[in-house]
Write an enzyme that holds these catalytic residues in place. Structure first.
Site, PDB file in Angstrom:
ATOM      1  N   GLU A 121     -12.908   0.992  22.488  1.00 43.08           N
ATOM      2  CA  GLU A 121     -12.756   0.872  23.946  1.00 43.08           C
ATOM      3  C   GLU A 121     -11.295   0.612  24.320  1.00 43.08           C
ATOM      4  O   GLU A 121     -10.975  -0.262  25.128  1.00 43.08           O
ATOM      5  CB  GLU A 121     -13.687  -0.223  24.479  1.00 43.08           C
ATOM      6  CG  GLU A 121     -15.146   0.008  24.112  1.00 43.08           C
ATOM      7  CD  GLU A 121     -16.087  -1.062  24.645  1.00 43.08           C
ATOM      8  OE1 GLU A 121     -15.602  -2.029  25.278  1.00 43.08           O
ATOM      9  OE2 GLU A 121     -17.310  -0.935  24.450  1.00 43.08           O
ATOM     10  N   GLU A 268     -22.561   2.432  20.165  1.00 45.12           N
ATOM     11  CA  GLU A 268     -23.021   1.050  20.316  1.00 45.12           C
ATOM     12  C   GLU A 268     -24.058   0.975  21.421  1.00 45.12           C
ATOM     13  O   GLU A 268     -23.838   1.495  22.518  1.00 45.12           O
ATOM     14  CB  GLU A 268     -21.871   0.096  20.682  1.00 45.12           C
ATOM     15  CG  GLU A 268     -20.855  -0.168  19.603  1.00 45.12           C
ATOM     16  CD  GLU A 268     -19.760  -1.128  20.070  1.00 45.12           C
ATOM     17  OE1 GLU A 268     -20.045  -2.004  20.922  1.00 45.12           O
ATOM     18  OE2 GLU A 268     -18.627  -0.983  19.605  1.00 45.12           O
TER      19      GLU A 268
END
Length: 501
Positions: A121, A268
């Site tokens: 991220e 995820e």
């Protein structure tokens, strides 16, 4: 170009890989974090993966112990470039080449590394690194090309849903305009290298932050009543889960930038099983519901409403609770296994649901709640004077997990009982044992006397056949088909060649 004649075993391996890719559908893998106080040895972690038939893992770094332990397992591995490493690699092609040589080329082909996740991220976690993110991906890819590994190992970068300005309705979703230039470059790279978009999608957070706009059933994959149906007003697609809507929002955001040919892999997702007073939805019941329904959803081999033919390969977050992580209690409560290998809650993952209840054989197992000192004495006696074969409950072996006295005693007691009952051996062990007709075997831990063939593993006279068994028995139709094809090639005197570009 390098041209090599293959050894017969390598020919079989390549054919096996071909058949696997063409006969299995979407997978559910698992993330393995390391911010864990009592992280088990890598060999025990891999033994647990094997025992639960988990075939795909994602490592957040390039941990040498894990990469060595995963060698010769066929488990597919995504390894991570940490956020701390992104800047250096993005500024130096030589640093990227060194990273690939040290963390990828050094382990292949024994360890089945299939992708590199560049950072985690990055755009939202360390926005100052955004200018070097795509250069880092390019440098790593070029290093893979130089090592002739680019066909086996893809490069991508996981992004959170925060890079999408508004995820509902999915048909109107677009990337946050402040990231458009970087995201366009990422998508161009993924298309050019035939890679995929890595998405971190958490319905838990989306639900919590929605302030009651969406029902919790929608986040947990549970059926919605007629008055709670979630419909995209532009496409009239019905969304039965928030998970599907988040994946579709990502596809539509890519489409808005004219990229419609890049698959999404969810790197995820999950649900925390514990939380503080202000986290009432972080419960074991909700975590169990979410992950079991997720597994069922992914296993049906379909995509979201706008991409029904694109199955959603997914990695659950995560294997163990990372108790060293800062933040609220929920941040440290995502693990699906305890570090001793037992389940945090019941999960239909891998081999967990494959035990037969129809055996007519009597098994000797430890009584629930038996005194632990007596259980330990019973194990010591069974594995010593009783001459039970207890090798399978040693660390790294197929029946080691769950690492509890109850589990180890059951295996040792039963092995003794099956060997000695015809000679007068009993199932008592100072009152800590009892007989049952329910087969306690799993698909990789085979209890002596079981009439259940235990999935792909053949029955044995004594003791379990583990995932690392060297039995020459052909264990599945896939392997059998592979061997038939290979033998046919040999009979036709056909030379098999392998071409590396």
């Amino acid at each position: 170009m390098l041209l090599m004649t293959l050894k017969p075993w390598l020919s079989i391996s390549i054919l096996f890989s071909f058949f696997i890719l063409n006969v299995i559908g979407a997978f559910v893998g698992i993330n393995i974090g390391t911010d864990v106080s009592n992280l088990p040895p890598a060999s025990d972690v891999v033994a647990l993966l094997k025992a639960r038939q988990i075939t795909h893992v994602r490592l957040f770094n390039a941990d040498a112990h894990m990469l060595n332990a995963l060698a010769n397992t066929s488990i597919e591995v995504i390894i991570g470039v940490t956020n701390d490493e992104v800047l250096g690699i993005g500024e130096s092609p030589s640093a990227a080449a060194a990273w690939v040589n040290r963390n990828v080329a050094a382990y292949m082909p024994r360890t089945n590394i299939t992708a590199i996740a560049v950072g985690s991220e990055v755009l939202t976690a360390i926005p100052n690194a955004a200018p070097v993110l795509v250069p880092a991906m390019n440098y790593l890819h070029k290093a893979l090309v130089a090592s002739r590994l680019n066909n086996q190992v893809k490069v991508s970068t996981p992004q959170s849903m925060d890079v999408i300005a508004k995820s509902f309705p999915p048909s109107a979703a677009t990337f946050n305009s402040s990231w458009n230039s970087t995201i366009f470059q990422i998508l161009q790279f993924l298309r050019n290298t035939n890679s995929y978009y890595m998405l971190n999608a958490y319905p838990y957070y989306e639900y919590v932050h929605s302030d009651g706009i969406f029902p919790i059933e929608y986040a947990l994959f549970q059926p919605l009543s007629a008055v709670k149906q979630i419909v995209d007003p532009n496409t009239l697609f019905h969304y039965e889960s928030m998970f599907d809507a988040l994946v579709d929002a990502t596809y539509n955001s890519m489409e808005a930038l004219n990229f419609s040919d890049i698959p999404v892999v969810v790197t995820e997702t999950g649900w925390p099983w514990n939380g503080g007073p202000n986290e009432p939805d972080a419960t074991k019941e909700n975590a169990e519901t979410f992950n079991n329904n997720l597994i069922r959803r992914v296993s049906n081999d379909t995509g979201p409403p706008s991409q029904p033919k694109n199955p959603i390969n997914t990695f659950i977050y995560e294997m163990f609770n990372e108790d060293k992580r800062p933040g609220p209690i929920s941040e440290r409560s995502w693990g699906i296994f305890s570090t001793n290998g037992s389940d945090v809650y019941s999960l239909a993952l891998g081999s967990s649901g494959g035990i037969s209840d129809n055996s007519t054989t009597a098994f000797c197992v430890a009584k629930p709640g038996a005194d632990e000192n007596k259980l330990q004495d019973g194990i010591n006696w069974a594995c010593g004077q009783g001459h039970a074969n207890c090798s399978a409950i040693q660390s790294g072996q197929p029946c080691y997990f769950p690492d509890t006295l109850q589990n180890h005693a059951s295996y040792a007691y039963n092995d003794y009982y099956q060997r000695m009952r015809s000679l007068g051996g009993t199932c008592d062990f100072d009152g800590t044992a009892t007989t049952t007709t329910q087969d306690p075997s799993s698909k990789t831990c085979k209890f002596t006397g079981s009439s259940n063939p235990g999935g792909v593993f053949p029955p044995a006279a004594f003791g379990p056949i583990g995932a690392t068994s060297q039995s020459s028995t052909i264990r599945s139709p896939v392997i059998a088909c592979t061997v038939v094809v290979f033998l046919a090639l040999l009979m036709l005197d056909v030379n098999v060649h392998f071409v590396i570009y």
